[in-house]
Design a protein around this motif. Structure first.
Motif, mmCIF file in Angstrom:
data_model
loop_
_atom_site.group_PDB
_atom_site.id
_atom_site.type_symbol
_atom_site.label_atom_id
_atom_site.label_comp_id
_atom_site.label_asym_id
_atom_site.label_seq_id
_atom_site.Cartn_x
_atom_site.Cartn_y
_atom_site.Cartn_z
ATOM 1 N N VAL A 121 0.778 -1.149 -0.025
ATOM 2 C CA VAL A 121 0.000 0.048 -0.173
ATOM 3 C C VAL A 121 1.053 1.225 -0.106
ATOM 4 C CG1 VAL A 121 -0.183 -0.079 2.495
ATOM 5 C CG2 VAL A 121 -1.695 1.033 1.150
ATOM 6 N N PHE A 123 1.242 5.377 0.815
ATOM 7 C CA PHE A 123 0.214 6.334 1.655
ATOM 8 C C PHE A 123 1.335 7.858 1.505
ATOM 9 C CE2 PHE A 123 3.288 4.051 4.432
ATOM 10 C CZ PHE A 123 3.792 5.185 5.164
ATOM 11 N N TYR A 125 3.138 11.127 2.943
ATOM 12 C CA TYR A 125 3.562 11.424 4.277
ATOM 13 C C TYR A 125 4.282 12.731 4.106
ATOM 14 C CZ TYR A 125 5.917 10.750 8.673
ATOM 15 O OH TYR A 125 6.181 10.672 10.222
ATOM 16 N N CYS A 143 10.410 7.927 5.240
ATOM 17 C CA CYS A 143 9.594 6.557 4.782
ATOM 18 C C CYS A 143 10.000 5.406 5.844
ATOM 19 C CB CYS A 143 9.625 6.251 3.408
ATOM 20 S SG CYS A 143 8.599 7.451 2.409
ATOM 21 N N ALA A 159 -1.455 2.501 -6.874
ATOM 22 C CA ALA A 159 -2.275 3.071 -5.731
ATOM 23 C C ALA A 159 -3.270 3.813 -6.512
ATOM 24 C CB ALA A 159 -1.339 3.693 -5.025
ATOM 25 N N LEU A 164 -6.039 6.167 -4.987
ATOM 26 C CA LEU A 164 -5.425 7.351 -4.003
ATOM 27 C C LEU A 164 -5.431 8.683 -4.811
ATOM 28 C CD1 LEU A 164 -3.439 8.126 -2.042
ATOM 29 C CD2 LEU A 164 -1.506 7.292 -3.356
ATOM 30 N N TRP A 166 -4.453 12.693 -4.104
ATOM 31 C CA TRP A 166 -3.726 13.487 -3.092
ATOM 32 C C TRP A 166 -3.151 14.667 -3.907
ATOM 33 C CZ3 TRP A 166 -4.097 12.783 1.693
ATOM 34 C CH2 TRP A 166 -3.127 13.386 2.576
ATOM 35 N N TYR A 253 -0.993 1.439 8.316
ATOM 36 C CA TYR A 253 -1.536 1.214 7.035
ATOM 37 C C TYR A 253 -1.659 -0.182 6.668
ATOM 38 C CZ TYR A 253 -2.115 6.276 5.202
ATOM 39 O OH TYR A 253 -2.626 7.373 5.007
ATOM 40 N N LYS A 257 -4.917 -2.290 5.497
ATOM 41 C CA LYS A 257 -4.909 -2.868 4.178
ATOM 42 C C LYS A 257 -5.151 -4.481 4.025
ATOM 43 C CE LYS A 257 -4.235 -2.720 -0.645
ATOM 44 N NZ LYS A 257 -5.056 -2.055 -1.500
ATOM 45 N N ARG A 275 -4.124 9.230 14.330
ATOM 46 C CA ARG A 275 -4.680 8.550 12.909
ATOM 47 C C ARG A 275 -5.523 7.610 13.120
ATOM 48 N NH1 ARG A 275 -0.762 9.835 8.446
ATOM 49 N NH2 ARG A 275 1.128 10.678 9.434
ATOM 50 N N GLY A 292 -10.080 4.504 3.987
ATOM 51 C CA GLY A 292 -8.552 5.201 4.192
ATOM 52 C C GLY A 292 -8.103 5.093 5.665
ATOM 53 N N SER A 295 -6.566 11.325 9.610
ATOM 54 C CA SER A 295 -5.435 11.769 10.220
ATOM 55 C C SER A 295 -6.058 12.903 11.048
ATOM 56 C CB SER A 295 -4.222 12.144 9.286
ATOM 57 O OG SER A 295 -3.338 13.027 10.129
#
Length: 314
Positions: A121, A123, A125, A143, A159, A164, A166, A253, A257, A275, A292, A295
């Motif tokens: 997955v 995400f 950040y 990460c 994704a 996804l 964003w 995450y 998932k 979160r 999802g 946050s």
């Protein structure tokens, strides 16, 4: 006289993509039709971000030598005398990528390529200081600190196909910067462009600053929630009291998932963020229509409003 055509020594694999899970043992197939009189087989991992190949293992059929960190977990399968397949134990996030099996045989070298992929997955950040604070190396480190790594373009694209959306641009593994858009809106490239991956291309890894797109995979462990009104320090202690650690963002995450973790309670995580994971959207749990990880950002660490998510190894 008729010229006899020689078949290649290396058998083409039936599949070029090998799927694996983190922590598992995986074999990358490479089989010889016949063994030339004098030869070596060299396994290497192609690193496009660094424009080089890292040698993993070299064998002459009788003996072999391994190289580097990956070589410490690699061995030849040796299912039969013509089997040069590579077996990797304890597959890690950084093992994903393209591998080359090369037959070194004088003037008639041959090679084949295979891709190792992990189900995972992606995400977005960012730091507690807000958006666009990472240079490339800081994004990579961030990460890794959250049990993840910078995503590849292929992972980001997959994704995006899975939902996804964003609006903040982020670094990916090859040093380029992108952001995935599904729902068109003015601040995110406007309404005239089609949905897709917006790209800024390659940027200065030292000077330019963006967010990060991280990738994590299924992990052999469990994330669970402890109810309470805890400060950040108390949250960490509550997990340790149960023989666990406060969960990292990537671990949450992954649990969302792959374990369908669904909890409507905000909880502290290791980076100081709060979160909560939602697999079944409902009005009183953030109100958003899609599943999802929601946050609350990075609250004051002294604030006693939230519980905590803990991680324990199975």
């Amino acid at each position: 006289a008729l010229t006899r055509l020689r078949l290649p020594y290396l058998l083409e694999p039936l599949y070029e993509v090998v799927h694996a899970q983190r922590g598992a043992t995986v074999t990358l197939p490479c089989v010889l039709r016949a063994r030339p009189p004098h030869y070596k087989v060299k396994w290497s991992k192609v690193e496009p971000a660094e424009l080089l190949e890292n040698i993993i293992l070299v064998t002459n059929g009788a003996q072999h030598k391994t190289y580097g960190q990956l070589g410490g977990r690699a061995r030849l399968r040796r299912g039969h005398r013509n089997d040069a397949s590579l077996t990797i134990a304890g597959v890690a996030l950084e093992d994903e990528g393209r591998y080359r099996c090369q037959l070194v045989n004088g003037l008639e070298d041959e090679s084949l390529s295979l891709t190792l992929t992990l189900d995972g997955v992606v995400f977005p950040y960012q730091t507690s200081q807000g958006r666009y604070r990472f240079n490339y190396f800081e994004a990579k480190k961030a990460c890794e600190e959250q049990d993840a790594r910078l995503a590849t373009y292929q992972q980001l694209y997959k994704a995006w196909t899975e939902g996804l959306d964003w609006c903040n641009a982020g670094w990916i593994l090859d040093g380029t910067v992108h952001y995935p858009i599904i729902n068109l809106r003015e601040p995110c490239g406007g309404r005239l462009l089609l949905p897709g991956i917006r790209t800024y291309g390659a940027k200065d890894k030292q000077k330019d600053r963006f967010d990060a797109f991280c990738f994590t995979s299924a992990v052999r462990g469990q994330v669970y929630f402890i109810q309470g009104h805890l400060s950040f320090k108390e949250a960490g202690q509550a997990c340790r009291n149960q023989g666990a650690t406060i969960a990292k963002v990537g671990q949450l995450y992954s649990a969302w998932k792959f374990s369908q973790l669904d909890r409507c309670d905000g909880g502290w995580l290791a980076d100081g963020s709060v979160r909560y994971p939602i697999t079944i959207p409902r009005t009183h749990c953030g109100g958003l229509p899609d599943p999802g990880v929601r946050s609350f950002g990075f609250p004051n660490k002294e604030q006693r409003t939230y519980g905590t998510y803990c991680f324990t190894v199975k």
